[in-house]
Write a protein that holds these residues in place. Structure first.
Motif, PDB file in Angstrom:
ATOM      1  N   LEU A  35     -74.842 -13.846  -9.702  1.00  0.00           N
ATOM      2  CA  LEU A  35     -73.914 -14.899 -10.137  1.00  0.00           C
ATOM      3  C   LEU A  35     -73.484 -15.738  -8.945  1.00  0.00           C
ATOM      4  N   HIS A  36     -73.183 -15.072  -7.841  1.00  0.00           N
ATOM      5  CA  HIS A  36     -72.739 -15.768  -6.637  1.00  0.00           C
ATOM      6  C   HIS A  36     -73.845 -16.678  -6.091  1.00  0.00           C
ATOM      7  N   ARG A  37     -75.065 -16.202  -6.096  1.00  0.00           N
ATOM      8  CA  ARG A  37     -76.184 -17.036  -5.639  1.00  0.00           C
ATOM      9  C   ARG A  37     -76.367 -18.248  -6.554  1.00  0.00           C
ATOM     10  N   ALA A  38     -76.171 -18.019  -7.854  1.00  0.00           N
ATOM     11  CA  ALA A  38     -76.291 -19.131  -8.804  1.00  0.00           C
ATOM     12  C   ALA A  38     -75.203 -20.170  -8.566  1.00  0.00           C
ATOM     13  N   LEU A  39     -74.002 -19.696  -8.230  1.00  0.00           N
ATOM     14  CA  LEU A  39     -72.892 -20.619  -7.968  1.00  0.00           C
ATOM     15  C   LEU A  39     -73.135 -21.478  -6.736  1.00  0.00           C
ATOM     16  N   HIS A  40     -74.053 -21.056  -5.880  1.00  0.00           N
ATOM     17  CA  HIS A  40     -74.377 -21.852  -4.696  1.00  0.00           C
ATOM     18  C   HIS A  40     -75.537 -22.815  -4.946  1.00  0.00           C
ATOM     19  N   HIS A  41     -76.038 -22.837  -6.166  1.00  0.00           N
ATOM     20  CA  HIS A  41     -76.981 -23.895  -6.539  1.00  0.00           C
ATOM     21  C   HIS A  41     -76.196 -25.207  -6.566  1.00  0.00           C
ATOM     22  N   HIS A  42     -76.815 -26.285  -6.105  1.00  0.00           N
ATOM     23  CA  HIS A  42     -76.063 -27.529  -5.906  1.00  0.00           C
ATOM     24  C   HIS A  42     -75.358 -28.002  -7.179  1.00  0.00           C
ATOM     25  N   TYR A  43     -75.934 -27.721  -8.368  1.00  0.00           N
ATOM     26  CA  TYR A  43     -75.318 -28.189  -9.610  1.00  0.00           C
ATOM     27  C   TYR A  43     -73.990 -27.457  -9.865  1.00  0.00           C
ATOM     28  N   LEU A  44     -74.015 -26.113  -9.772  1.00  0.00           N
ATOM     29  CA  LEU A  44     -72.799 -25.329 -10.018  1.00  0.00           C
ATOM     30  C   LEU A  44     -71.843 -25.396  -8.830  1.00  0.00           C
ATOM     31  N   TYR A  45     -72.390 -25.483  -7.624  1.00  0.00           N
ATOM     32  CA  TYR A  45     -71.537 -25.509  -6.432  1.00  0.00           C
ATOM     33  C   TYR A  45     -70.659 -26.760  -6.417  1.00  0.00           C
ATOM     34  N   SER A  46     -71.248 -27.895  -6.716  1.00  0.00           N
ATOM     35  CA  SER A  46     -70.484 -29.144  -6.674  1.00  0.00           C
ATOM     36  C   SER A  46     -69.432 -29.211  -7.774  1.00  0.00           C
ATOM     37  N   ARG A  47     -69.679 -28.525  -8.898  1.00  0.00           N
ATOM     38  CA  ARG A  47     -68.753 -28.594 -10.035  1.00  0.00           C
ATOM     39  C   ARG A  47     -67.731 -27.451 -10.065  1.00  0.00           C
ATOM     40  N   TYR A  48     -68.059 -26.324  -9.432  1.00  0.00           N
ATOM     41  CA  TYR A  48     -67.176 -25.158  -9.515  1.00  0.00           C
ATOM     42  C   TYR A  48     -66.864 -24.554  -8.135  1.00  0.00           C
ATOM     43  N   ARG A 146     -75.042 -19.984   2.880  1.00  0.00           N
ATOM     44  CA  ARG A 146     -76.276 -19.518   2.242  1.00  0.00           C
ATOM     45  C   ARG A 146     -76.614 -18.071   2.596  1.00  0.00           C
ATOM     46  N   THR A 147     -75.664 -17.319   3.102  1.00  0.00           N
ATOM     47  CA  THR A 147     -75.901 -15.917   3.468  1.00  0.00           C
ATOM     48  C   THR A 147     -74.720 -15.068   2.995  1.00  0.00           C
ATOM     49  N   ASN A 148     -74.915 -13.736   3.044  1.00  0.00           N
ATOM     50  CA  ASN A 148     -73.851 -12.761   2.744  1.00  0.00           C
ATOM     51  C   ASN A 148     -73.176 -13.030   1.393  1.00  0.00           C
ATOM     52  N   TYR A 149     -73.971 -12.945   0.317  1.00  0.00           N
ATOM     53  CA  TYR A 149     -73.468 -13.218  -1.035  1.00  0.00           C
ATOM     54  C   TYR A 149     -72.786 -12.014  -1.682  1.00  0.00           C
ATOM     55  N   ASP A 157     -77.590  -7.765  -0.095  1.00  0.00           N
ATOM     56  CA  ASP A 157     -78.019  -8.773   0.880  1.00  0.00           C
ATOM     57  C   ASP A 157     -79.163  -8.242   1.738  1.00  0.00           C
ATOM     58  N   TYR A 158     -79.110  -6.946   2.063  1.00  0.00           N
ATOM     59  CA  TYR A 158     -80.204  -6.329   2.815  1.00  0.00           C
ATOM     60  C   TYR A 158     -81.471  -6.283   1.960  1.00  0.00           C
ATOM     61  N   ILE A 159     -81.335  -5.936   0.679  1.00  0.00           N
ATOM     62  CA  ILE A 159     -82.499  -5.806  -0.202  1.00  0.00           C
ATOM     63  C   ILE A 159     -83.203  -7.146  -0.404  1.00  0.00           C
ATOM     64  N   TYR A 160     -82.413  -8.206  -0.635  1.00  0.00           N
ATOM     65  CA  TYR A 160     -83.003  -9.509  -0.969  1.00  0.00           C
ATOM     66  C   TYR A 160     -83.102 -10.449   0.227  1.00  0.00           C
ATOM     67  N   GLY A 161     -82.792  -9.938   1.430  1.00  0.00           N
ATOM     68  CA  GLY A 161     -83.007 -10.722   2.643  1.00  0.00           C
ATOM     69  C   GLY A 161     -82.066 -11.876   2.859  1.00  0.00           C
ATOM     70  N   THR A 162     -80.836 -11.779   2.349  1.00  0.00           N
ATOM     71  CA  THR A 162     -79.869 -12.871   2.517  1.00  0.00           C
ATOM     72  C   THR A 162     -78.741 -12.516   3.480  1.00  0.00           C
ATOM     73  N   MET A 163     -78.879 -11.393   4.184  1.00  0.00           N
ATOM     74  CA  MET A 163     -77.847 -11.039   5.148  1.00  0.00           C
ATOM     75  C   MET A 163     -77.957 -11.935   6.380  1.00  0.00           C
ATOM     76  N   ASP A 164     -76.846 -12.456   6.836  1.00  0.00           N
ATOM     77  CA  ASP A 164     -76.838 -13.291   8.029  1.00  0.00           C
ATOM     78  C   ASP A 164     -77.194 -12.433   9.249  1.00  0.00           C
TER      79      ASP A 164
END
Length: 448
Positions: A35-48, A146-149, A157-164
């Motif tokens: 959900l957090h990664r989705a919220l950082h999509h530009h469409y949801l991020y700009s609106r929410y 774009r890291t540590n979701y 974050d370790y599993i999906y490679g998004t850890m800063d």
């Protein structure tokens, strides 16, 4: 909708607590991550979600600043363990209270912008780094975006490679950061048992209007008040409540865990003097340039003549404000209130200016006369007959005393709390206060 399993919950159920933990580690953390990664999509991020990220330098209140739609999503997410254990018949009071407390505690800690997780905790149990995030870990999310979701457990974050990649380095650096040396330290003390609510953890309305602390809802939380009194009594050390900036100066406010009433107890004097002396010596050791005391500092300068730190009696400001609040052309005032060091200083300043100071009671007259030199004591009088139009009063002035004032009298308080306004035909000045300059930053509470 009624849940039959929610009635008559037991205090503890081991299987319910284990189920709550497993559901959080599994579905809650997993769903939140995506959900957090989705919220950082530009469409949801700009609106929410951009609303939450407007705080780059976070603080605990940032943790609950979200648009309404996000609050609904998080509510449904965190309800999964609670609702499931109720349906399974394994819910308990402790599993509910513990889980809600865990959510709030971790959420606030992650946004506090201060690294407080000690290194030895991870040294004794290395896998904990995958199960508990740190404030520095989440601060990178607010700066890098774009890291540590992860919610509270970084393993996704370790599993999906998004850890800063700088998470561990920032954590180490945050712990090694040196103590900031203040230019000025203000040392004050608690006034009443409700003083704790004047701090930033309390009620903002009480901090801005401390004279109105007798609110009805404070009676409902008297156990918290009693607990705070017990903690401050047992703690026995000064503690930092606020750090400020005034132009280029770094200021710090320390509180002595003693209440106003204790300053009038003879057996408490040595203990209080010891706490103040210790605070001054610590400021000297750290290289502080100046220390302002809410109390006379001559005793400590005499004990330590080699002090480089400047010790200033903070009550001098209150005296100056009261003296300058008296209308021009006043030749006589009446004093009524508890004889404190502020009262002594006010009487001395007025007598030096040639203003007659009359007292309503004989014991006040005798106490003030002891502190005045022979050049000024001729201006100190015991009131007899017609009372002056200007009264210098403390918060202990009684209704009978106020009734003795003539119509149009101006009451000027010299204490933190004003007297009760009982006379509609008289005027009441505000308590000693000064206008805060715009360059003073990070002020959240009044002097406690």
């Amino acid at each position: 909708m009624t849940l039959a399993g929610a009635s008559c919950l037991p205090l503890w159920r081991s299987n319910g607590v284990i189920t709550t933990i497993l559901l959080h580690v599994g579905p809650v953390e997993f769903l939140y991550y995506w959900l957090h990664r989705a919220l950082h999509h530009h469409y949801l991020y700009s609106r929410y979600h951009s609303h939450h990220h407007s705080s780059i330098v976070t603080e605990p209140i940032t943790s609950v600043i979200h648009p309404f739609a996000e609050h609904v999503a998080y509510f449904l997410l965190f309800a999964i363990p609670l609702f499931t254990t109720v349906r399974m018949g394994t819910a308990s009071i402790m599993s509910f209270a513990g889980y809600v407390t865990y959510i709030d505690l971790m959420n606030n800690m992650g946004h506090c912008n201060f690294e407080l997780i000690l290194k030895w905790i991870f040294s004794y149990f290395p896998p904990l780094k995958y199960l508990m995030y740190t404030p520095s870990f989440h601060s990178l999310h607010h700066t890098q975006f774009r890291t540590n979701y992860s919610l509270f457990m970084p393993f996704y974050d370790y599993i999906y490679g998004t850890m800063d990649k700088s998470s561990d380095k920032l954590y180490e650096t945050s712990l090694k950061r040196g103590v900031e040396v203040s230019d000025v330290v203000h040392l004050t003390h608690l006034t009443t048992s409700g003083s704790i609510y004047h701090l930033r953890v309390g009620f903002a309305s009480l901090a801005s209007q401390p004279d109105r602390s007798s609110r009805w809802y404070l009676w409902l939380i008297w156990p918290v008040t009693l607990w705070s009194v017990m903690v401050t009594s047992l703690y026995g050390c000064t503690f930092v409540v606020e750090r400020h900036r005034f132009d280029k100066l770094k200021l710090q406010t320390l509180v002595i865990p003693k209440y106003s009433i204790q300053y009038f107890m003879q057996w408490q004097k040595e203990l209080i003097n010891g706490l103040i002396e210790k605070a001054i010596l610590e400021a000297e050791e750290k290289g502080t340039k100046g220390q302002e005391l809410n109390g006379c500092g001559g005793l400590y300068v005499e004990r330590h003549p080699q002090l480089r730190v400047r010790v200033v009696d903070g009550s001098g400001l209150a005296v100056a404000v009261v003296v300058n609040s008296i209308p021009q052309g006043t030749v006589r005032v009446l004093f009524r209130g508890r004889v404190t060091k502020v009262a002594y200083a006010i009487a001395f300043a007025l007598c030096q200016r040639g203003i007659k100071v009359a007292t309503l009671h004989e014991h006040e007259y005798k106490m003030l006369k002891k502190s005045l030199n022979h050049e000024c004591d001729s201006n100190l009088l015991l009131s007899s007959g017609h009372a002056p139009k200007v009264w210098i009063v403390g918060d202990d002035i009684t209704e009978q005393d106020q009734l003795k004032a003539s119509r149009g009298t101006l009451f000027v308080p010299f204490t933190q709390f004003p007297p009760k306004k009982l006379r509609g035909d008289c005027f009441y000045h505000h308590t000693p206060a000064m206008v805060t300059p715009p360059s003073l930053e990070n002020v959240h509470s009044c002097e406690v």
